[in-house]
Design a protein around this motif. Structure first.
Motif, PDB file in Angstrom:
ATOM      1  N   SER A 186       0.421  -0.838  -0.396  1.00 57.73           N
ATOM      2  CA  SER A 186      -0.073   0.460   0.141  1.00 57.73           C
ATOM      3  C   SER A 186       1.034   1.446   0.352  1.00 57.73           C
ATOM      4  O   SER A 186       0.648   2.449   0.044  1.00 57.73           O
ATOM      5  N   ASN A 187       2.299   1.130   0.200  1.00 59.10           N
ATOM      6  CA  ASN A 187       3.139   2.393  -0.237  1.00 59.10           C
ATOM      7  C   ASN A 187       2.746   3.312   0.951  1.00 59.10           C
ATOM      8  O   ASN A 187       2.476   4.324   0.557  1.00 59.10           O
ATOM      9  N   PRO A 188       3.022   2.552   2.404  1.00 59.41           N
ATOM     10  CA  PRO A 188       2.207   3.398   3.501  1.00 59.41           C
ATOM     11  C   PRO A 188       3.259   5.130   4.026  1.00 59.41           C
ATOM     12  O   PRO A 188       4.535   5.096   3.642  1.00 59.41           O
ATOM     13  N   PHE A 189       2.723   6.009   3.148  1.00 60.44           N
ATOM     14  CA  PHE A 189       2.845   7.586   4.711  1.00 60.44           C
ATOM     15  C   PHE A 189       2.760   7.277   5.937  1.00 60.44           C
ATOM     16  O   PHE A 189       2.336   7.062   6.540  1.00 60.44           O
ATOM     17  N   ILE A 190       3.881   8.509   6.689  1.00 55.62           N
ATOM     18  CA  ILE A 190       4.164   8.800   7.741  1.00 55.62           C
ATOM     19  C   ILE A 190       4.006  10.395   7.483  1.00 55.62           C
ATOM     20  O   ILE A 190       5.183  10.985   6.568  1.00 55.62           O
ATOM     21  N   GLU A 191       4.163  11.067   9.027  1.00 56.89           N
ATOM     22  CA  GLU A 191       4.400  11.842   8.801  1.00 56.89           C
ATOM     23  C   GLU A 191       5.517  11.960  10.124  1.00 56.89           C
ATOM     24  O   GLU A 191       5.450  11.809  10.975  1.00 56.89           O
ATOM     25  N   ALA A 192       7.010  12.936   9.431  1.00 52.78           N
ATOM     26  CA  ALA A 192       8.182  12.664  10.515  1.00 52.78           C
ATOM     27  C   ALA A 192       9.209  14.037   9.683  1.00 52.78           C
ATOM     28  O   ALA A 192       8.897  14.234   8.813  1.00 52.78           O
ATOM     29  N   ASP A 193       9.875  14.114  10.990  1.00 54.11           N
ATOM     30  CA  ASP A 193      11.299  14.383  10.019  1.00 54.11           C
ATOM     31  C   ASP A 193      12.531  13.221   9.180  1.00 54.11           C
ATOM     32  O   ASP A 193      12.582  12.580  10.162  1.00 54.11           O
ATOM     33  N   ARG A 194      12.400  13.542   7.609  1.00 54.12           N
ATOM     34  CA  ARG A 194      12.472  12.483   6.948  1.00 54.12           C
ATOM     35  C   ARG A 194      13.732  12.639   7.231  1.00 54.12           C
ATOM     36  O   ARG A 194      14.533  11.064   6.842  1.00 54.12           O
ATOM     37  N   LEU A 195      14.826  13.233   7.940  1.00 50.20           N
ATOM     38  CA  LEU A 195      16.044  13.354   7.784  1.00 50.20           C
ATOM     39  C   LEU A 195      16.458  12.786   8.740  1.00 50.20           C
ATOM     40  O   LEU A 195      16.869  11.388   9.017  1.00 50.20           O
ATOM     41  N   ILE A 226       1.650  -2.352   7.447  1.00 56.35           N
ATOM     42  CA  ILE A 226       1.248  -1.443   8.029  1.00 56.35           C
ATOM     43  C   ILE A 226      -0.180  -2.215   9.301  1.00 56.35           C
ATOM     44  O   ILE A 226      -0.288  -3.168   9.018  1.00 56.35           O
ATOM     45  N   GLU A 227      -0.305  -1.860  10.372  1.00 54.86           N
ATOM     46  CA  GLU A 227      -0.427  -2.728  12.319  1.00 54.86           C
ATOM     47  C   GLU A 227      -1.648  -1.661  12.511  1.00 54.86           C
ATOM     48  O   GLU A 227      -1.304  -0.575  13.185  1.00 54.86           O
ATOM     49  N   GLY A 228      -3.136  -1.717  12.163  1.00 57.40           N
ATOM     50  CA  GLY A 228      -3.952  -1.132  12.172  1.00 57.40           C
ATOM     51  C   GLY A 228      -3.900   0.834  11.849  1.00 57.40           C
ATOM     52  O   GLY A 228      -3.413   0.918  11.156  1.00 57.40           O
ATOM     53  N   ARG A 229      -3.049   1.501  12.898  1.00 51.75           N
ATOM     54  CA  ARG A 229      -3.184   2.879  12.614  1.00 51.75           C
ATOM     55  C   ARG A 229      -1.649   2.994  12.033  1.00 51.75           C
ATOM     56  O   ARG A 229      -0.781   4.003  12.569  1.00 51.75           O
ATOM     57  N   ARG A 230      -0.752   1.721  13.070  1.00 51.44           N
ATOM     58  CA  ARG A 230       0.994   2.718  12.866  1.00 51.44           C
ATOM     59  C   ARG A 230       1.339   1.563  11.578  1.00 51.44           C
ATOM     60  O   ARG A 230       0.338   0.753  11.433  1.00 51.44           O
ATOM     61  N   LEU A 231       2.434   1.909  11.680  1.00 45.93           N
ATOM     62  CA  LEU A 231       3.483   2.027  10.777  1.00 45.93           C
ATOM     63  C   LEU A 231       5.043   0.461  11.275  1.00 45.93           C
ATOM     64  O   LEU A 231       5.017   1.168  12.437  1.00 45.93           O
ATOM     65  N   LEU A 232       4.996  -0.719  10.689  1.00 50.08           N
ATOM     66  CA  LEU A 232       6.245  -1.529  11.798  1.00 50.08           C
ATOM     67  C   LEU A 232       7.318  -1.895  10.425  1.00 50.08           C
ATOM     68  O   LEU A 232       6.559  -1.850   9.239  1.00 50.08           O
ATOM     69  N   VAL A 233       8.440  -0.741  11.124  1.00 47.89           N
ATOM     70  CA  VAL A 233       9.091  -1.150  10.195  1.00 47.89           C
ATOM     71  C   VAL A 233      10.279  -2.654  10.674  1.00 47.89           C
ATOM     72  O   VAL A 233      10.865  -1.735  11.952  1.00 47.89           O
ATOM     73  N   THR A 234      10.788  -3.102  10.093  1.00 53.30           N
ATOM     74  CA  THR A 234      12.010  -4.499  10.648  1.00 53.30           C
ATOM     75  C   THR A 234      12.747  -4.545  10.147  1.00 53.30           C
ATOM     76  O   THR A 234      12.565  -4.562   8.132  1.00 53.30           O
ATOM     77  N   HIS A 281      12.987  -3.648  15.698  1.00 49.55           N
ATOM     78  CA  HIS A 281      11.749  -3.294  15.381  1.00 49.55           C
ATOM     79  C   HIS A 281      11.452  -1.555  15.144  1.00 49.55           C
ATOM     80  O   HIS A 281      11.498  -0.826  16.608  1.00 49.55           O
ATOM     81  N   PHE A 282      10.594  -0.631  14.569  1.00 47.01           N
ATOM     82  CA  PHE A 282      10.571   0.434  15.270  1.00 47.01           C
ATOM     83  C   PHE A 282       9.288   0.689  14.632  1.00 47.01           C
ATOM     84  O   PHE A 282       8.242   0.166  13.415  1.00 47.01           O
ATOM     85  N   GLN A 283       8.245   1.723  15.491  1.00 45.28           N
ATOM     86  CA  GLN A 283       6.800   1.797  14.978  1.00 45.28           C
ATOM     87  C   GLN A 283       6.726   3.108  15.288  1.00 45.28           C
ATOM     88  O   GLN A 283       6.955   4.077  15.937  1.00 45.28           O
ATOM     89  N   LEU A 284       5.898   3.819  14.305  1.00 43.19           N
ATOM     90  CA  LEU A 284       5.333   5.282  14.496  1.00 43.19           C
ATOM     91  C   LEU A 284       4.390   5.291  13.960  1.00 43.19           C
ATOM     92  O   LEU A 284       3.736   4.103  12.843  1.00 43.19           O
ATOM     93  N   PRO A 285       3.483   6.457  14.450  1.00 41.10           N
ATOM     94  CA  PRO A 285       2.099   6.430  13.402  1.00 41.10           C
ATOM     95  C   PRO A 285       1.762   7.123  12.207  1.00 41.10           C
ATOM     96  O   PRO A 285       3.112   7.279  12.174  1.00 41.10           O
ATOM     97  N   LEU A 286       0.875   6.500  11.677  1.00 43.38           N
ATOM     98  CA  LEU A 286       1.164   6.437  10.372  1.00 43.38           C
ATOM     99  C   LEU A 286       0.431   8.490   9.983  1.00 43.38           C
ATOM    100  O   LEU A 286      -0.039   8.723  11.139  1.00 43.38           O
ATOM    101  N   LYS A 287       0.290   8.608   8.395  1.00 48.42           N
ATOM    102  CA  LYS A 287       0.117  10.082   8.466  1.00 48.42           C
ATOM    103  C   LYS A 287      -1.703   9.973   8.698  1.00 48.42           C
ATOM    104  O   LYS A 287      -2.076  10.042   9.603  1.00 48.42           O
ATOM    105  N   GLY A 288      -1.577  11.603   9.621  1.00 46.24           N
ATOM    106  CA  GLY A 288      -2.796  11.955   9.795  1.00 46.24           C
ATOM    107  C   GLY A 288      -3.180  10.998  11.818  1.00 46.24           C
ATOM    108  O   GLY A 288      -4.092  11.047  12.007  1.00 46.24           O
ATOM    109  N   GLN A 289      -2.224  10.227  11.792  1.00 46.85           N
ATOM    110  CA  GLN A 289      -2.580   9.077  13.293  1.00 46.85           C
ATOM    111  C   GLN A 289      -1.363  10.078  14.639  1.00 46.85           C
ATOM    112  O   GLN A 289      -1.907   9.410  15.101  1.00 46.85           O
ATOM    113  N   ALA A 290      -1.368  10.063  14.506  1.00 41.47           N
ATOM    114  CA  ALA A 290       0.250  11.170  15.375  1.00 41.47           C
ATOM    115  C   ALA A 290      -0.783  11.868  16.205  1.00 41.47           C
ATOM    116  O   ALA A 290      -1.352  12.676  16.308  1.00 41.47           O
TER     117      ALA A 290
END
Length: 505
Positions: free
Chosen positions: A387-396, A429-437, A496-505
């Motif tokens: 689904s090519n998920p988007f997140i809202e964060a400091d990209r760098l 994508i896990e619910g409203r969060r993104l999981l990166v491993t 692993h790290f989890q972050l809120p998806l775009k619009g869920q922070a």
């Protein structure tokens, strides 16, 4: 009946009525000597209910001895508890009960004088006001607490939204003076959008459920530079009548120093993150130099080959030179991209929350590590969410976390001869969060190291500072996320790290 006898009978009847009134009264009525001892001469039966004495026990007792030591001279000192009106004094004081404890009495007294004005006796009417005084004391104590509170406390009319009371902290934070009779309304303190979208719904919630808790920003116009926030609203109801809301209590706090401390911590975090990126590039200097040398060497080879062919007369058409120039241009762009990625990664920036695709970022970071992967015989395996998920964060900063985790996975193979050497990068994508491993199949991490892995200066590398994972952990937490590690089955390690998806922070 003679007139004199009639007048005497009338006086006796009137005296009996007064005696009956005095005996039936719930107030304590007493007579005292006009001396400093204030001795009891007579008293009605109400004394037993008020002070626990029978009338015959108290008559002849100096009343002065039963005053609380702090209240005995109220009349002489004209204390605040004493009022005088039309020849009568009203005094509120503590008096000793027969059981030994003190109760609060409110006594109205009048001195009876003879024809020459000499005091004959003092008549007193007293009532027990202990409950009232204790309630007033509690109110006064509460008022002192409210007034001395470091929080802003405001009372607000539920209809007009006028602020009917503000404590000292509220005046100071709003940049107002208590002596100034200016009237404040809630709609003066907030912009219209915040008033309608945050403040009014909070008041409505408090009116329905009694209280509201949350955070509403407040920027006092009269005190530029200060920042406050409303944290609680309490609805007070008229319990004696219709239970309708009478007024609101609003509790707010000046958070200027807190925000300044947060900004300072954020700047320190940005500096630490920048330092970590510079150190990472320093550790990768050999690989980066080698990666840049490859296109540069290719450019030199194409140039030298073209020159030789020109000298030998082998190039007779412009098109042959054009082809060589295209190849040279391709390699120059490749070198430029390597330098561009490096400059992008090490630049110092402010925190910038933007929306970006995480899959593309994962791939981009591995390109930056391409030469290091080649040198260590590493293969990147991608398992990216479709689904090519988007997140809202400091990209760098997220790129820095990925770089730290992927480099750790690459270095996990340095002390072993395992082949193949995959570094697996997975997004889900896990619910409203993104999981990166980020996972490797190296020898794994000792259990002793797992407990201190994210602490500063914790490292197993000979030349490492041990700041990469600590900074990564801080970055992820500052983005409302979580970073953790666990063994990867029989061997290897998974970060692993989890972050809120775009619009869920």
């Amino acid at each position: 009946m003679p007139p004199l006898e009639q007048e005497l009978q009338r006086c006796l009847q009137e005296a009996d009525r007064y005696r009956l009134l005095a005996e039936q009264s719930t107030d304590m009525i007493s007579r005292h000597t006009p001396t400093p001892e204030w001795t009891f001469i007579d008293v009605n039966p109400a004394i037993e209910r008020v002070l626990g004495y029978r009338a015959e026990e108290i008559i002849g007792t100096p009343g002065y001895d039963l005053f609380h030591p702090d209240d005995a001279d109220n009349l002489k000192k004209r204390a605040e508890s004493v009022r005088y009106r039309r020849g009568m004094y009203t005094n509120v004081y503590r008096f000793q009960h027969r059981d030994g404890h003190y109760i609060w009495l409110e006594t109205t007294s009048r001195t009876i004088r003879d024809e020459r004005g000499k005091p004959m006796e003092i008549i007193c009417v007293s009532r027990d006001v202990t409950e009232r005084e204790l309630a007033q004391q509690a109110t006064r104590r509460l008022a002192r607490v409210v007034e001395a509170s470091s929080d802003m406390i405001l009372f607000c009319n539920h209809r007009t939204l006028q602020l009917t009371y503000m404590n000292e902290t509220a005046y100071r934070t709003l940049g107002a003076e208590r002596e100034n009779l200016a009237v404040f309304y809630l709609n003066q303190l907030f912009p219209q959008d915040i008033l309608h979208t945050l403040v009014e719904p909070a008041l409505q919630h408090a009116a329905l459920y009694g209280t509201w808790y949350g955070s509403i920003p407040l920027y006092p116009a009269g005190n530029p530079g200060r920042i406050a926030e409303i944290r609680e609203i309490i609805a007070h109801r008229n319990r004696a009548e219709n239970m309708q809301v009478e007024y609101y209590s609003i509790i707010a706090r000046d958070i200027t120093l807190k925000r300044q401390a947060e900004e300072k911590a954020k700047r320190q975090q940005l500096e630490m993150a920048h330092m970590s990126r510079v150190l990472s590039v320093g550790e990768m200097a050999t690989e980066l130099a080698h990666e840049i040398n490859q296109p540069l060497a290719t450019i030199i080879n194409y140039c030298n080959g073209t020159f030789r062919r020109l000298d030998d007369g082998q190039i007779t058409e412009v098109g042959q030179i054009t082809r060589a120039m295209e190849l040279i241009s391709t390699q120059a762009k490749r070198a430029s991209e390597i330098i561009k990625r490096m400059r992008h990664f090490v630049r110092r920036t402010e925190f910038q929350r933007i929306s970006f695709p995480i899959n593309e970022t994962c791939v981009e970071v591995t390109r930056f590590l391409n030469q290091e992967a080649i040198d260590h015989d590493i293969r990147f395996d991608f398992d990216l969410d479709d689904s090519n998920p988007f997140i809202e964060a400091d990209r760098l900063q997220i790129e820095q976390v990925l770089l730290n985790l992927i480099r750790n996975a690459i270095e996990a193979y340095s002390e072993c001869h395992i082949r193949p050497r995959p570094v697996k990068i997975r997004t889900r994508i896990e619910g409203r969060r993104l999981l990166v491993t980020v996972a490797d199949e190296g020898p794994g991490i000792d259990m002793d190291q797992l407990n201190t892995l994210f602490e500063p200066f914790s490292t197993s590398k000979e030349n490492g500072l041990g700041m990469g994972l600590s900074i990564s952990h801080t970055i992820i937490e500052s983005h409302s996320g979580r970073l953790w590690v666990e063994p990867n089955g029989e061997q290897g390690t998974c970060f692993h790290f989890q972050l809120p998806l775009k619009g869920q922070a």
